[in-house]
Enzyme design. Structure first.
Site, PDB file in Angstrom:
ATOM      1  N   HIS A 158      -1.017 -11.845 -15.005  1.00 52.07           N
ATOM      2  CA  HIS A 158      -0.888 -10.446 -14.570  1.00 52.07           C
ATOM      3  C   HIS A 158       0.079  -9.641 -15.446  1.00 52.07           C
ATOM      4  CE1 HIS A 158      -3.329 -11.077 -11.076  1.00 52.07           C
ATOM      5  NE2 HIS A 158      -2.534 -12.012 -10.581  1.00 52.07           N
ATOM      6  N   ASP A 194      -8.688 -17.995 -12.388  1.00 49.97           N
ATOM      7  CA  ASP A 194      -7.846 -17.718 -11.216  1.00 49.97           C
ATOM      8  C   ASP A 194      -8.631 -16.808 -10.260  1.00 49.97           C
ATOM      9  OD1 ASP A 194      -4.607 -17.648 -10.498  1.00 49.97           O
ATOM     10  OD2 ASP A 194      -5.641 -15.822  -9.841  1.00 49.97           O
ATOM     11  N   HIS A 196      -7.573 -14.197  -8.836  1.00 47.74           N
ATOM     12  CA  HIS A 196      -7.261 -12.798  -9.119  1.00 47.74           C
ATOM     13  C   HIS A 196      -7.621 -12.439 -10.561  1.00 47.74           C
ATOM     14  CE1 HIS A 196      -4.314 -14.181  -6.022  1.00 47.74           C
ATOM     15  NE2 HIS A 196      -4.626 -13.036  -5.454  1.00 47.74           N
ATOM     16  N   ASP A 283      -6.400 -20.860  -6.809  1.00 48.53           N
ATOM     17  CA  ASP A 283      -6.344 -20.087  -5.565  1.00 48.53           C
ATOM     18  C   ASP A 283      -7.745 -19.702  -5.082  1.00 48.53           C
ATOM     19  OD1 ASP A 283      -6.286 -18.514  -7.858  1.00 48.53           O
ATOM     20  OD2 ASP A 283      -4.521 -17.353  -7.280  1.00 48.53           O
TER      21      ASP A 283
HETATM   22  C1  SP5 Z   1      -0.784 -15.619 -10.424  1.00 47.16           C
HETATM   23  C2  SP5 Z   1      -1.341 -15.120  -9.128  1.00 47.16           C
HETATM   24  O1  SP5 Z   1      -2.206 -15.759  -8.546  1.00 47.16           O
HETATM   25  N1  SP5 Z   1      -0.825 -13.989  -8.642  1.00 47.16           N
HETATM   26  C3  SP5 Z   1      -1.293 -13.432  -7.406  1.00 47.16           C
HETATM   27  C4  SP5 Z   1      -0.454 -12.318  -6.934  1.00 47.16           C
HETATM   28  C5  SP5 Z   1      -0.929 -11.813  -5.605  1.00 47.16           C
HETATM   29  N2  SP5 Z   1       0.083 -11.072  -4.957  1.00 47.16           N
HETATM   30  C6  SP5 Z   1      -0.322 -10.280  -3.819  1.00 47.16           C
HETATM   31  C7  SP5 Z   1      -0.463 -11.163  -2.643  1.00 47.16           C
HETATM   32  C8  SP5 Z   1      -0.796 -10.409  -1.382  1.00 47.16           C
HETATM   33  C9  SP5 Z   1      -0.689 -11.412  -0.265  1.00 47.16           C
HETATM   34  N3  SP5 Z   1      -1.091 -10.898   1.004  1.00 47.16           N
HETATM   35  C10 SP5 Z   1      -1.617 -11.957   1.821  1.00 47.16           C
HETATM   36  C11 SP5 Z   1      -1.337 -11.788   3.255  1.00 47.16           C
HETATM   37  C12 SP5 Z   1      -1.411 -13.121   3.950  1.00 47.16           C
HETATM   38  N4  SP5 Z   1      -0.544 -13.153   5.079  1.00 47.16           N
HETATM   39 ZN    ZN Z   2      -4.225 -15.768  -8.497  1.00 40.24          ZN
END
Ligand code: SP5
Ligand code: ZN
Length: 341
Positions: A158, A194, A196, A283
Site C-alpha cells: 500500500h 493479497d 487488498h 487475507d
Molecule cells: C497489507 C494489508 O493487507 N493491509 C490491509 C489494510 C486494511 N486496513 C483497513 C482495515 C479495515 C478493517 N475493518 C474491519 C472491521 C472488522 N471488525
Molecule cells: Zn491485504
C-alpha cells in the site's frame, strides 16, 4: 526455498482507527511469529538481511518522504505529543492543493492516505529492515537463480513513493522489482494476490513498461483502499497497457479466484518478463477477520502450484493475512505448492 527474515520488526506495533475506535493494529508482531514457526517446521534455510542500500530505496521512494519517515517519531515527541503512536488527523482532500506543511501534524496527513496506520518509536527501524529483507531476497534470487521468500514485516504494497497507509511504510515488492531490474532483468512482473489492491505498487510503476503489475483483489468500490484498483486503470505514458486490475466481489471463493489468477498469469506470460515478484497476502482466507473472500487452507498449495507459470526467479514477499492462527500454514501452503520438498 530460502527465507530471509529478522526480528527487528518485533517492537513495531501501532494503533489503527477501526470502526471509529483506536485499536491495536490487526497487523502485529505475532503474525511474523506464526509464519516463522511454519517455515521452521518445513526446514526452509533461513538467513538475515544485508545492509539496506539507500540508493535503491531512493529509486522507489521520494527522498523527502524517507527523511520524513525517519524523523517523524522524534518530531511527534518534540511537538509535545505523549501517545504511543503518531497519527494524522487531516488529509489534503479534493481541491486542497497547497504546498506541503512544515510541522508534524500536517506532514503526517501529507505523507499518509489512511488512519489504519500510524508511526511509533520503532516503526522506521522495522520498515527499513523489512525493505532490507526484500533487497536481500532479490539478490539471493539472482545469485541462486531460484525462488526466495522475503518474510517482510511490516508489509509494503500500500505504500507509494511518498505516502504510507494500509499498515505499509516502504514498498518491499517495489524494492525487489527495482533490484531485479538493476541486476539485469529487463522486464519484471509483479503479481499481487493479497486480498487488498496494491495501490502503492501500482502507483510507483504506473508510467513504466519495464515493471508490469497485475493484481486480483476485492473490488475497491466496496473495499479498502477504495480510491485505486479499478478495472479501467491500465497504465499511463510508457506504462500504458502495463497494469492489470481484476477486482472481485465480496464472497469470492476458490474457483472464481483461481480463474482470475489464471487470467493474471496469462497476461503476465504475454508480457514476457524474465523475473517475477509475488506480493503474497493470504487475507483471502475465509476466516480472515478483516476480509471477505472464502479461500480454504487446502486451496493455498494449489495457488502455489499455479504460480509455477511465472518466469524464474520468483521472489515471494509477505504482505497481509490477519487470521493469525492459520497465517503460517497458509503462507507455507503457497510456498510448498510452488516448490515442494
Ligand atoms: C497489507 C494489508 O493487507 N493491509 C490491509 C489494510 C486494511 N486496513 C483497513 C482495515 C479495515 C478493517 N475493518 C474491519 C472491521 C472488522 N471488525
Ligand atoms: Zn491485504
Amino acid at each position: 526455498m530460502q527465507v530471509i527474515r529478522s526480528d527487528i520488526h518485533r517492537r513495531h506495533h501501532c494503533a489503527e482507527l477501526d470502526g471509529g475506535k483506536i485499536i491495536d493494529s490487526w497487523e502485529h508482531p505475532g503474525r511474523a511469529d506464526m509464519v516463522d514457526r511454519a517455515t521452521d517446521e518445513v526446514d526452509m534455510a533461513v538467513s538475515p538481511p544485508a545492509v539496506l542500500d539507500r540508493r535503491l530505496l531512493e529509486s522507489v521512494h521520494d527522498p523527502g518522504y524517507l527523511a520524513f519517515l525517519e524523523t517523524a517519531w522524534t518530531r511527534w515527541v518534540d511537538a509535545g505529543h505523549t501517545t504511543a503512536c503518531a497519527m494524522a488527523f487531516t488529509w489534503p482532500a479534493r481541491r486542497m492543493t497547497g504546498p506541503a506543511p512544515t510541522t508534524i501534524d500536517g506532514l503526517l496527513g501529507h505523507h499518509s492516505f489512511a488512519a489504519d496506520c500510524s508511526i511509533g518509536a520503532h516503526t522506521w527501524p522495522a520498515a527499513a529492515e523489512s525493505a532490507a529483507i526484500a533487497q536481500t531476497a532479490a539478490d539471493r534470487a539472482v545469485d541462486a537463480a531460484s525462488a526466495v521468500f522475503a518474510r517482510c514485516r511490516p508489509p509494503g504494497h500500500h505504500a507509494s513513493r511518498d505516502q504510507f497507509g494500509g499498515y505499509c511504510y516502504l514498498n518491499n515488492a517495489a524494492v525487489v522489482a527495482q533490484r531485479l531490474r538493476d541486476r539485469g532483468h529487463d522486464k519484471v512482473a509483479i503479481l499481487d494476490i493479497d486480498y487488498h489492491h496494491g495501490n502503492g505498487t501500482q502507483d510507483i510503476f504506473y508510467e513504466r513498461e519495464d515493471v508490469v503489475f497485475a493484481s486480483l483483489h476485492a473490488d475497491p468500490r466496496r473495499e479498502f483502499p477504495y480510491f485505486l484498483g479499478h478495472a479501467d486503470e491500465t497504465g499511463r505514458g510508457d506504462g500504458a497497457g502495463a497494469n492489470l486490475n481484476l477486482p472481485l466481489p465480496h464472497g469470492t471463493g476458490a474457483s472464481d479466484w483461481l480463474a482470475a489468477l489464471d487470467t493474471a498469469l496469462g497476461w503476465i506470460t504475454d508480457a514476457a518478463p524474465t523475473a517475477a515478484v509475488v506480493s503474497l497476502g493470504v487475507d483471502t482466507y475465509h476466516d480472515d477477520p478483516i476480509s471477505r473472500f472464502t479461500l480454504a487452507t487446502d486451496d493455498f498449495p494449489e495457488v502455489g502450484r499455479r504460480l509455477r507459470r511465472l518466469p524464474d526467479p520468483v521472489v515471494f514477499v509477505l504482505e497481509g493475512g490477519y487470521a493469525t492462527e492459520q497465517l503460517g500454514v497458509n503462507v507455507v501452503g503457497v510456498l510448498r505448492g510452488f516448490e515442494p520438498g
